[in-house]
Design a protein around this motif. Structure first.
Motif, short mmCIF file in Angstrom:
data_model
loop_
_atom_site.label_atom_id
_atom_site.label_comp_id
_atom_site.label_asym_id
_atom_site.label_seq_id
_atom_site.Cartn_x
_atom_site.Cartn_y
_atom_site.Cartn_z
N GLY A 44 0.76 -1.24 0.00
CA GLY A 44 0.00 0.00 0.00
C GLY A 44 0.79 1.28 0.00
N TYR A 45 2.12 1.22 -0.19
CA TYR A 45 2.97 2.41 -0.11
C TYR A 45 3.34 2.92 -1.52
N LEU A 46 3.34 4.23 -1.69
CA LEU A 46 3.78 4.82 -2.95
C LEU A 46 5.24 5.21 -2.82
N VAL A 47 6.13 4.40 -3.36
CA VAL A 47 7.57 4.69 -3.28
C VAL A 47 8.01 5.43 -4.54
N GLU A 48 8.96 6.32 -4.38
CA GLU A 48 9.46 7.11 -5.50
C GLU A 48 10.41 6.26 -6.35
N PRO A 49 10.22 6.22 -7.66
CA PRO A 49 11.20 5.50 -8.50
C PRO A 49 12.50 6.29 -8.59
N TYR A 50 13.62 5.61 -8.58
CA TYR A 50 14.91 6.28 -8.75
C TYR A 50 15.85 5.33 -9.48
N PHE A 51 16.84 5.89 -10.17
CA PHE A 51 17.71 5.04 -10.99
C PHE A 51 19.20 5.26 -10.73
N ILE A 52 19.56 6.21 -9.86
CA ILE A 52 20.97 6.41 -9.51
C ILE A 52 21.15 6.09 -8.04
#
Length: 868
Positions: free
Chosen positions: A583-591
């Motif tokens: 149920g959590y909205l996590v931020e996408p990140y790539f570095i």
């Protein structure tokens, strides 16, 4: 005595004049002499390098190729080769070599020519860092004084290290580390004696006399270096003879790319330019470590390309590139010349058809080699007519090919086959459910064909991939997975679009009252619209925004329920991550982190985590922080990954600080200091219920032996992956312009999209092919048929060898046995019943009557509002 006195006076006078001249020259050039102490912190121009999370080199950007090395890591024989060639008394003089100066002066007096032979390595460092290469006396004077100052400021080893790293050695290679890689594809400690001698001889004429451009001249220079080493007794006669007879093995080696992932490397490059500026990004030696898993990335790339090839082939063969000859064949050299002008793409290479037999053909490749295409590599090539029509299956090779045609071929992993450049596009992205790390990203079929990154830049209609979010909104209110919804035509149209919009099922079949679980698993359109009506349009839009979708992309009409919004694949994967992580909205990140040229960490990711603080879950200040951090789940990426800018001394390695554990109740706790916690946008119970329903999309339900079994839309995944911890949802838009499959297991979330870059072009349909494989795909293209196979292939490979994770219901979830027809409680235990999950307190309270008339279950008058 008189003459002797005169000579002494003359010598003394000349010495005084010399000293005075030197002193005058020193004070004359003193204001123009730079501070040599800057050499202690000099920043060599080193290219930008992009790496995977496991240290595989993805890409390198920068005009100069340089691999800085420390003095202690340079092989002693390479140091001997350089010193014997350039400055044999380097460790003896104090920056200038008087013997060399006398020799140069003698040459100048006798020949009238200026010589560079007097320059020591220290002088060359002074010239290389501070002066120009013009041959003037004043430059030489500055060079001498700078060399003396450098010798006082730096050790001999430090001076030699600067020289070895800065010298230009041809083919964009600066320094011996880069030269070893460029010419031989080796590290320094792997070089042979003749290879070290070749590199040591390059500074004299790096462009004109390197072994690639002029091997004859390079051999002569190499052998002279070896003779100097022999003269200085740094090699034996036997070593000398063996080395001078060694062949030239140098050839151009590009940067040793371990993982070709151009879309993610372009994202990293763009970030670095935006953050540090183009010049600094390309020259300061930054190393960017992405979150990409090299192993998973290769799987994703293969799955996407194979899926695109399969789509392209079942729609037919579009014909040869061109006809090279008809009657008189071209000779081999002319064929090779023509083919060499064509650039291969993703393993697809040009070929010329030399001969066509009954069910095979012989072709020639660019290197002049010949191969036979057998019938298994040809029989797919029925004629392409339109995206919706194909010709009859071929029976002979001559139905497909003619001698003299230029065609495409590729090796499919088993054999060579006829091929063509696909016109359809695709994209895929995979995320870690608990911190949003991007594990794979493929922005298209071929970066060389199109650099447009469809994962982050292409907004395409979502189709039925939106339905889990619609139903999640209703579950957060008062519906359950057992709620009965009217699967019947909608007679009350939505007029918000200016016309009467009446949604239909696809196919146009209606089954009457149906449980919510079945409606989601079978992607029944009218049930999704009724769910939207129950939740309310405004409330549904507000909930979709919480999942990370942009409010401006969400139309304010009921088409929303069927996926009319246009979104990116990254947004879709981020939204599905909510179900995967509770149920959590996590931020996408790539570095993950960035280091400078000295391997110091200058930026470290601080991702949001899908868990609650273990020590004080209900701390109001923490919730305020969560709200501020998660108003926009893509803020970190849209604002140049702002979360990376925290000071490195407060940002320890993320992986080392994450400690996920499960308590007996199944609650996920994340123990970490200074953690950033993601906002929980739906309850853990709702996430569990939607996930369980999405498993029915793959596994279906009912009892096939009793005639009550039913399939979900993604039943093909169950045949391939064969594990019960996967969940997913198909998606298809009107006229099959966009197809999706998004799904996850507890460790990985992945989205696949397939469509044409031309929004107006439909994916079409294919007819059954008599000589095709038994499991071939035919009929109208859709999410399950077009995008689904790519997802199935990837997840099957990605999860292979990993343990199946048994889902444990969170606290507040109960199970009761229900009647499958009515959703009510039942005491029966036969095939007409099943256990269903409910949030505690929402389970049905009424038992179904054992004998019940059909009209008491479902009454379909004009009052549709009776049915949920």
């Amino acid at each position: 005595m008189k003459w002797f006195k005169r000579i002494l006076i003359a010598v003394f006078s000349l010495a005084l004049l010399g000293i005075a001249a030197i002193t005058a020259a020193y004070f004359y050039v003193l204001p123009e002499l730079p501070d040599v102490n800057s050499l202690k912190t000099v920043q060599l121009q080193t290219p930008l390098r992009i790496y995977s999370s496991d240290g595989k080199l993805i890409s390198q950007f920068g005009e100069k190729r340089r691999i800085p090395v420390e003095y202690k890591d340079v092989p002693p024989q390479l140091i001997n080769a350089v010193l014997d060639t350039e400055d044999a008394r380097f460790f003896e003089h104090k920056g200038i070599d008087p013997i060399g100066i006398v020799r140069a002066a003698t040459i100048l007096i006798t020949t009238g020519k200026k010589s560079q032979g007097a320059s020591t390595i220290t002088q060359q460092v002074a010239r290389g860092f501070f002066l120009s290469n013009e041959k003037t006396y004043i430059r030489k004077i500055k060079e001498i004084f700078l060399a003396l100052k450098i010798e006082k400021a730096l050790t001999k080893e430090e001076i030699l290290e600067l020289y070895l790293n800065r010298s230009f050695l041809g083919n964009r290679a600066y320094g011996v580390g880069a030269a070893a890689q460029v010419y031989y594809g080796k590290y320094l400690n792997e070089l042979t004696l003749p290879e070290m001698a070749m590199i040591a001889g390059l500074p004299q004429a790096p462009s004109a006399a390197n072994p690639i451009r002029n091997p004859t001249r390079a051999i002569a220079r190499r052998n002279w270096v070896l003779s100097r080493m022999l003269e200085k007794r740094n090699i034996t006669e036997a070593e000398y003879q063996q080395a001078i007879n060694a062949p030239v093995t140098a050839k151009y080696h590009g940067a040793e790319i371990d993982l070709y992932a151009p879309y993610i490397s372009e994202m990293a490059r763009d970030y670095m330019i935006q953050k540090y500026g183009e010049e600094a990004a390309y020259t300061n030696g930054y190393n960017v470590y992405t979150t990409i898993s090299s192993e998973l990335q290769l799987m994703a790339q293969d799955a996407l390309r194979n899926n695109v090839f399969n789509y392209d082939q079942r729609h037919g063969y579009r014909g040869p590139i061109k006809q090279l000859w008809t009657d008189t064949p071209l000779n081999q050299d002319d064929i090779i010349t023509v083919l060499a002008k064509v650039t291969p793409m993703q393993g697809i290479v040009p070929a010329a058809v030399l001969d066509v037999a009954e069910q095979q053909a012989t072709v020639m490749l660019t290197d002049g080699s010949k191969m036979t295409l057998e019938w298994p590599g040809l029989k797919w090539a029925r004629k392409y007519i339109t995206d919706k029509r194909q010709g009859l299956p071929p029976k002979l090779a001559s139905d497909i090919l003619q001698t003299g045609q230029q065609v495409w071929v590729r090796h499919n992993g088993e054999f060579w086959q006829l091929s063509q450049i696909p016109e359809v596009s695709s994209a895929t992205v995979s995320l870690d459910p608990f911190d949003g790390a991007i594990r794979t990203l493929v922005g298209g079929f071929s970066f060389s064909q199109s650099q447009f990154n469809r994962v982050t830049q292409a907004k395409r209609q979502l189709g039925s991939n939106i339905k889990p979010f619609i139903y999640a909104t209703t579950l957060e209110q008062d519906w359950t997975l057992a709620t009965i919804i009217n699967n019947a035509p909608i007679n009350k149209p939505d007029t918000r679009q200016g016309t009467a919009w009446r949604p239909k099922n696809s196919p146009d079949i209606y089954g009457g009252p149906t449980r919510l679980r079945v409606g989601l698993a079978q992607s029944i359109n009218v049930m999704s619209v009724r769910a939207l009506r129950h939740a309310g349009l405004d409330n549904t839009i507000n909930e979709l925004v919480k999942f990370g979708f942009d409010a401006g992309d969400l139309p304010r009409n009921e088409s929303l329920a069927l996926g009319s919004p246009s979104v990116t694949p990254l947004q879709v994967a981020t939204a599905f991550n909510v179900f995967a992580n509770g149920g959590y909205l996590v931020e996408p990140y790539f570095i993950d982190h960035i280091t400078d040229g000295y391997d110091n960490v200058i930026e470290q990711a601080s991702p949001t985590l899908a868990c609650s603080p273990s020590d004080n879950e209900e701390d109001p200040s923490n919730h305020d922080q969560q709200d501020s951090l998660n108003d926009d789940p893509f803020a970190a990426m849209n604002d140049e990954l702002a979360q990376l800018s925290a000071p490195k001394d407060t940002q320890a390695d993320v992986a080392a600080q994450l400690d996920y554990t499960h308590e007996e109740e199944g609650e996920l706790i994340c123990n970490r200091q200074n953690a950033r916690y993601a906002k929980q946008i739906i309850s853990e119970q709702t996430a569990f219920l939607i996930t369980d329903a999405l498993k029915s999309v793959i596994w279906g339900g009912g009892d096939w032996s009793k005639g009550t079994g039913w399939n979900g839309t993604a039943w093909r995944a169950s045949k391939l992956i064969k594990r019960h911890d996967i969940a997913g949802k198909t998606g298809t838009t009107n006229e099959s312009r966009d197809t999706w499959f998004s799904g996850f297991n507890p460790t990985l979330t992945s989205t696949f999209w397939v469509g044409f870059d031309d929004h107006g072009r439909q994916l079409g349909r294919t007819s059954w092919m008599a000589n095709g494989a038994p499991d071939q795909i035919s009929g109208t293209e859709a999410g399950a048929k077009t995008a689904g196979p790519g997802w199935n292939d990837f997840m099957n490979q990605a999860l292979k060898g990993t343990p199946e994770i048994i889902a444990e219901p969170p606290k507040g979830i109960v199970t009761v046995r229900i009647d499958l027809e009515t959703g009510k409680l039942t005491r029966r235990t036969d095939h007409t019943t099943a256990f269903e999950y409910f949030v505690e307190g929402t389970e049905p309270k009424e038992y179904v009557r054992e004998i019940q008339e059909a009209d008491e279950i479902f009454i379909d008058n004009s009052a549709e509002d009776l049915f949920q």
